[in-house]
Scaffold this motif. Structure first.
Motif, PDB file in Angstrom:
ATOM      1  N   THR A 193       1.000  -1.201   0.059  1.00 52.03           N
ATOM      2  CA  THR A 193      -0.032   0.056  -0.071  1.00 52.03           C
ATOM      3  C   THR A 193       0.860   1.054  -0.067  1.00 52.03           C
ATOM      4  N   VAL A 194       0.279   2.227  -0.762  1.00 54.11           N
ATOM      5  CA  VAL A 194       0.984   3.376  -0.829  1.00 54.11           C
ATOM      6  C   VAL A 194       0.076   4.724  -0.512  1.00 54.11           C
ATOM      7  N   THR A 195       0.166   5.468   0.362  1.00 54.71           N
ATOM      8  CA  THR A 195      -0.683   6.719   0.771  1.00 54.71           C
ATOM      9  C   THR A 195      -0.095   7.914   0.283  1.00 54.71           C
TER      10      THR A 195
ATOM     11  N   GLU B 218       2.193   7.393   3.962  1.00 50.25           N
ATOM     12  CA  GLU B 218       2.467   5.980   4.397  1.00 50.25           C
ATOM     13  C   GLU B 218       2.793   5.209   3.400  1.00 50.25           C
ATOM     14  N   ALA B 219       3.511   4.116   3.805  1.00 49.85           N
ATOM     15  CA  ALA B 219       3.886   3.063   2.593  1.00 49.85           C
ATOM     16  C   ALA B 219       4.045   1.859   3.678  1.00 49.85           C
ATOM     17  N   GLU B 220       3.755   0.525   2.846  1.00 47.11           N
ATOM     18  CA  GLU B 220       3.905  -0.757   3.704  1.00 47.11           C
ATOM     19  C   GLU B 220       4.453  -1.686   2.660  1.00 47.11           C
TER      20      GLU B 220
ATOM     21  N   GLY C 284      10.193   1.398   4.788  1.00 50.20           N
ATOM     22  CA  GLY C 284      11.603   1.593   3.932  1.00 50.20           C
ATOM     23  C   GLY C 284      11.483   1.659   2.374  1.00 50.20           C
ATOM     24  N   ALA C 285      12.390   1.307   1.685  1.00 50.51           N
ATOM     25  CA  ALA C 285      12.167   1.474  -0.001  1.00 50.51           C
ATOM     26  C   ALA C 285      11.318   0.496  -0.218  1.00 50.51           C
ATOM     27  N   ALA C 286      10.247   0.634  -1.094  1.00 51.42           N
ATOM     28  CA  ALA C 286       9.238  -0.089  -1.559  1.00 51.42           C
ATOM     29  C   ALA C 286       8.826   0.380  -2.999  1.00 51.42           C
ATOM     30  N   LEU C 287       8.949  -0.816  -3.799  1.00 55.00           N
ATOM     31  CA  LEU C 287       8.608  -0.470  -5.354  1.00 55.00           C
ATOM     32  C   LEU C 287       6.905  -0.859  -5.618  1.00 55.00           C
TER      33      LEU C 287
ATOM     34  N   GLN D 248      -4.715  10.272   0.563  1.00 55.47           N
ATOM     35  CA  GLN D 248      -4.891  10.424   2.025  1.00 55.47           C
ATOM     36  C   GLN D 248      -6.176  11.007   2.116  1.00 55.47           C
ATOM     37  N   GLY D 249      -7.128  10.147   2.941  1.00 49.85           N
ATOM     38  CA  GLY D 249      -8.489  10.434   3.255  1.00 49.85           C
ATOM     39  C   GLY D 249      -9.626  10.587   2.096  1.00 49.85           C
ATOM     40  N   GLY D 250      -8.835   9.857   0.984  1.00 49.87           N
ATOM     41  CA  GLY D 250      -9.871  10.212  -0.342  1.00 49.87           C
ATOM     42  C   GLY D 250      -9.865   8.729  -0.994  1.00 49.87           C
ATOM     43  N   GLN D 251      -9.839   8.895  -2.300  1.00 48.75           N
ATOM     44  CA  GLN D 251      -9.899   7.678  -3.123  1.00 48.75           C
ATOM     45  C   GLN D 251      -8.869   6.732  -2.988  1.00 48.75           C
TER      46      GLN D 251
END
Length: 768
Positions: free
Chosen positions: A136-138, A210-212, A215-218, A228-231
């Motif tokens: 996930t990436v926000t 935010e990212a899960e 650290g570094a995420a592709l 954030q807070g939306g779609q």
């Protein structure tokens, strides 16, 4: 893998971090010595010096370039993710630096250095990063970006990038070694971003909140991307309907230039949704399938939302490239799932429909798509598809029972742009010197999204200038002037000439040539009413011919700057392709873009290579077909309104005679080599910003430059300035001695035989 890096570290002046001395045993392929080696299984990092010098393809895409020996030392391959540590930690994609690059430098752009909190010349620690896909990436960003850019479009803009929490990332899609299966998706994302927010998408930034995992995420196609807070995008493996947050639709009155189109669409939807009993009594039905075409960013989707809101219908939007990126089964399932949840009165909007139903090689998904549309229309749901490239849409979509109605959104003219600017700046405090009429006149080819980007850029410049102003900040005309230098119309993103503020006043001498060009090119663009009043068609095009280096391209730039027109520049050979049909398609695409960006000058440089005499080529008939396509565009059924074609060549005798007939490139204009007086004017123009000493006499110099073209004269001034710099980097003037030294280096380039032949050809044309 054992690498002797001691010499490497000495050469590169790199400080080792986490480099572990290991004894190279025979089992590892070594010789039992105590050399310092990097063991591939051990963590490694190197500290390099940051250098602000990105390659063109890297700008704002999260790419850093490293020397090949750094790749070897860190056991990296091009395209691998790396962790970067300066004042803060970020990540990027590693790519090979150009030949001649330093081993001690890390080449990055301003965005990467900003994420590092490091300036040019600062120290950055580089280490391999595990290639972990982001679940996930926000993100967060400007309100207008969040409202306009869907999560699916955002995911494609981030596809292939490595992100960390707190990073600023751009919307520029990743161009460094993308996988073959996503190249089309990245191109679709770039085109859709241009359609949605205009050319300003290239400078827009969003922030990772935010990212899960940490650290570094592709970012991959399975990553759930959310505002954030939306779609948010749908979860991987699910096919539910998009969870689009409600966005307030504009009023129809706030769509200047689209009121007629809005009226037609509103009548159709109102009749279908609210007056079915009248249709039943008349024994007929109405199809609510509509195809809306128009330039990218002209407000097609906004038009649908505004009209749907006015008639009380709910809008569901799908982005065709995002569906096309799925497998056929998943895309079909999701399409049917979305269709099944639409209530009447409802409107399904399919943006960029050519991705789902292409004209060439439509797949099984296109068949399912047509079936779903037919079912929705039968149930009374409105289906509106939008496209900026109607010629690439499957013609079967226009069949009875599908998209029976077509609405065209025009390119805004100056009056329409003035209205749009008034609406877009309604909430902006404008200074008294801001003249919207002038801005509208200086923005030919701009659509609503481009004007919005222009206003946003002007507002940002005003904010930067007045950061410390607490009361009544204003946007001035100077802010708009600065914005106009960087914001270009979406239709001109490629194949455009950099004008640099040139006008015909900057062209030395050439009085007769400028007079003819003014009548043939500027008058049709500036005074179309006069031609209409007299009942005559303006010239379609002109052919400039003359020796090389005598200012043909320079004249075109000056013409465009004087006439406030866009310029599409194409060298003859650029449109030619070995694939059957591709060259003709390129010609059609060129003139389609010219119509969208009107008023436009289409500059065909080296036109003799593009349109040679037919029947003499040995290329399988490619150029013959290109000539036919050019003739169709120049003198065909579809009008070239506010489009002037200018060809340039050194060999007018090689151009197909049909191209030079009335209605095509009908005015042949000879651009002669400069005489002494003209050379003096050219030298003065070239030396306008050069501090010449009092002993430099340009008139006397010009008389000695027989055989020099305009380009040679400009090169002479440039070389004289370089001679002054060679003598002393502190030099403040260019003297006659420097000019004499330049004369030894710069030689005349004009061929006397060619000049004589062209002059004779010009005399023959004048005698006809």
């Amino acid at each position: 893998m054992n690498i002797d890096v001691s010499a490497f570290l000495r050469r590169a002046s790199i400080s080792p971090n986490s480099l572990t001395p290991q004894r190279c045993g025979a089992g590892r392929g070594g010789h039992g010595d105590d050399r310092l080696v990097i063991v591939t299984e051990a963590p490694r990092s190197l500290t390099l010096t940051a250098n602000l010098r990105p390659a063109a393809l890297d700008a704002r895409r999260g790419v850093v370039r490293l020397h090949p020996e750094v790749f070897t030392a860190l056991d990296l391959r091009p395209g691998d993710p790396v962790t970067l540590t300066g004042r803060r930690t970020t990540a990027g994609i590693a790519a090979l630096a150009e030949s001649g690059a330093s081993r001690a430098l890390l080449y990055a752009d301003d965005l990467v250095l900003g994420n590092l909190g490091t300036r040019d010349g600062g120290q950055v620690t580089v280490a391999p990063a595990p290639a972990r896909a982001a679940r996930t990436v926000t993100l967060t960003g400007p309100a207008e970006i969040q409202a306009a850019v869907s999560p699916e479009m955002l995911r494609l803009a981030l596809l292939g990038k490595v992100v960390t929490v707190g990073d600023n990332v751009s919307l520029m899609p990743q161009d460094v070694a993308p996988a073959n299966n996503v190249r089309g998706l990245l191109e679709a994302a770039r085109r859709s971003l241009s359609n949605t927010i205009g050319y300003g998408f290239t400078s827009a930034l969003v922030t990772v909140t935010e990212a899960e995992p940490d650290g570094a995420a592709l970012v991959t196609m399975d990553t759930v991307v959310a505002w954030q807070g939306g779609q948010t995008t749908h979860e991987p493996g699910t096919v539910g309907a998009p969870t689009a947050a409600p966005v307030s639709a504009p009023a129809v009155d706030d769509l200047p230039g689209l009121r007629n189109q809005a009226h037609d669409l509103a009548e159709l939807l109102d009749l279908g949704f609210h007056h079915g009993e009248v249709l039943a009594k008349l024994g007929t039905t109405v199809s609510l399938g509509v195809l809306i075409t128009g330039p990218a960013g002209s407000g097609k989707s906004t038009l649908v939302k505004a009209v749907a809101s006015a008639v009380g219908a709910e809008v569901t939007v799908l982005w065709a490239p995002e569906l096309a990126a799925m497998t056929n089964d998943d895309a079909a399932t999701r399409l049917r799932s979305v269709a099944g949840k639409i209530q009447i009165p409802g409107v399904l909007v399919i943006a960029d429909v050519e991705a789902l139903a292409p004209r060439t090689s439509p797949g099984p998904l296109a068949t399912v798509f047509r079936q779903v549309i037919r079912g929705l229309l039968r149930d009374g749901v409105a289906v509106v598809c939008t496209t900026s490239h109607p010629e690439t849409v499957d013609p079967n979509l226009r069949s009875p029972g599908l998209l029976e109605h077509e609405i065209g959104v025009p390119l805004p003219d100056a009056a329409m742009r003035r209205e749009q600017l008034a609406v877009l700046t309604r909430g902006m405090p404008l200074a008294d010197d801001v003249r919207l009429d002038e801005i509208a006149g200086r923005t030919p080819g701009f659509v609503a999204a481009d004007l919005s980007a222009l206003i946003r850029e002007a507002g940002v410049r005003a904010a930067l200038r007045q950061k410390s102003t607490r009361h009544d900040p204003q946007v001035t005309m100077a802010d708009f002037d600065g914005a106009l230098e960087v914001v270009r119309p979406t239709s001109m993103a490629e194949s455009s000439l950099e004008l640099g503020g040139l006008t015909l006043d900057d062209v030395g001498d050439m009085v007769a040539v400028k007079e003819v060009l003014t009548e043939s090119v500027l008058w049709p663009l500036s005074y179309p009413d006069a031609f209409a009043r007299l009942g005559v068609e303006p010239p379609r095009g002109v052919l400039l011919y003359g020796p090389p280096g005598c200012g043909k391209t320079f004249l075109v730039k000056a013409l465009a700057g004087t006439g406030k027109a866009n310029v599409l520049s194409v060298k003859g050979a650029e449109l030619l392709s070995k694939w059957v049909g591709e060259s003709e398609r390129a010609v059609r695409e060129l003139f389609r873009r010219a119509r969208e960006a009107a008023p436009t000058l289409v500059f065909l440089d080296e036109v003799d290579a593009l349109a040679p005499v037919r029947g003499q080529a040995t290329d399988g008939g490619t150029t013959d077909r290109v000539v036919a396509a050019l003739l169709t565009e120049l003198d065909g059924v579809e009008s070239l309104r506010n489009v002037i074609v200018i060809g340039a060549t050194n060999r007018p005798d090689l151009v197909d005679p049909a191209m030079l007939r009335p209605g095509r490139l009908e005015r042949l204009i000879y651009v002669p080599p400069p005489d002494a007086a003209a050379r003096a004017e050219i030298l003065r123009a070239a030396a306008k910003n050069v501090p010449l000493a009092a002993d430099v006499n340009l008139d006397r110099l010009a008389r000695k430059l027989d055989g020099f073209s305009a380009a040679d004269c400009a090169a002479l001034i440039r070389e004289a300035a370089l001679a002054a710099m060679r003598e002393s980097l502190e030099a403040s003037t260019v003297t006659a001695a420097h000019v004499s030294a330049a004369r030894e280096r710069v030689r005349p380039s004009l061929d006397p035989d060619q000049v004589a032949w062209l002059a004779a050809y010009a005399e023959q044309q004048a005698a006809r």
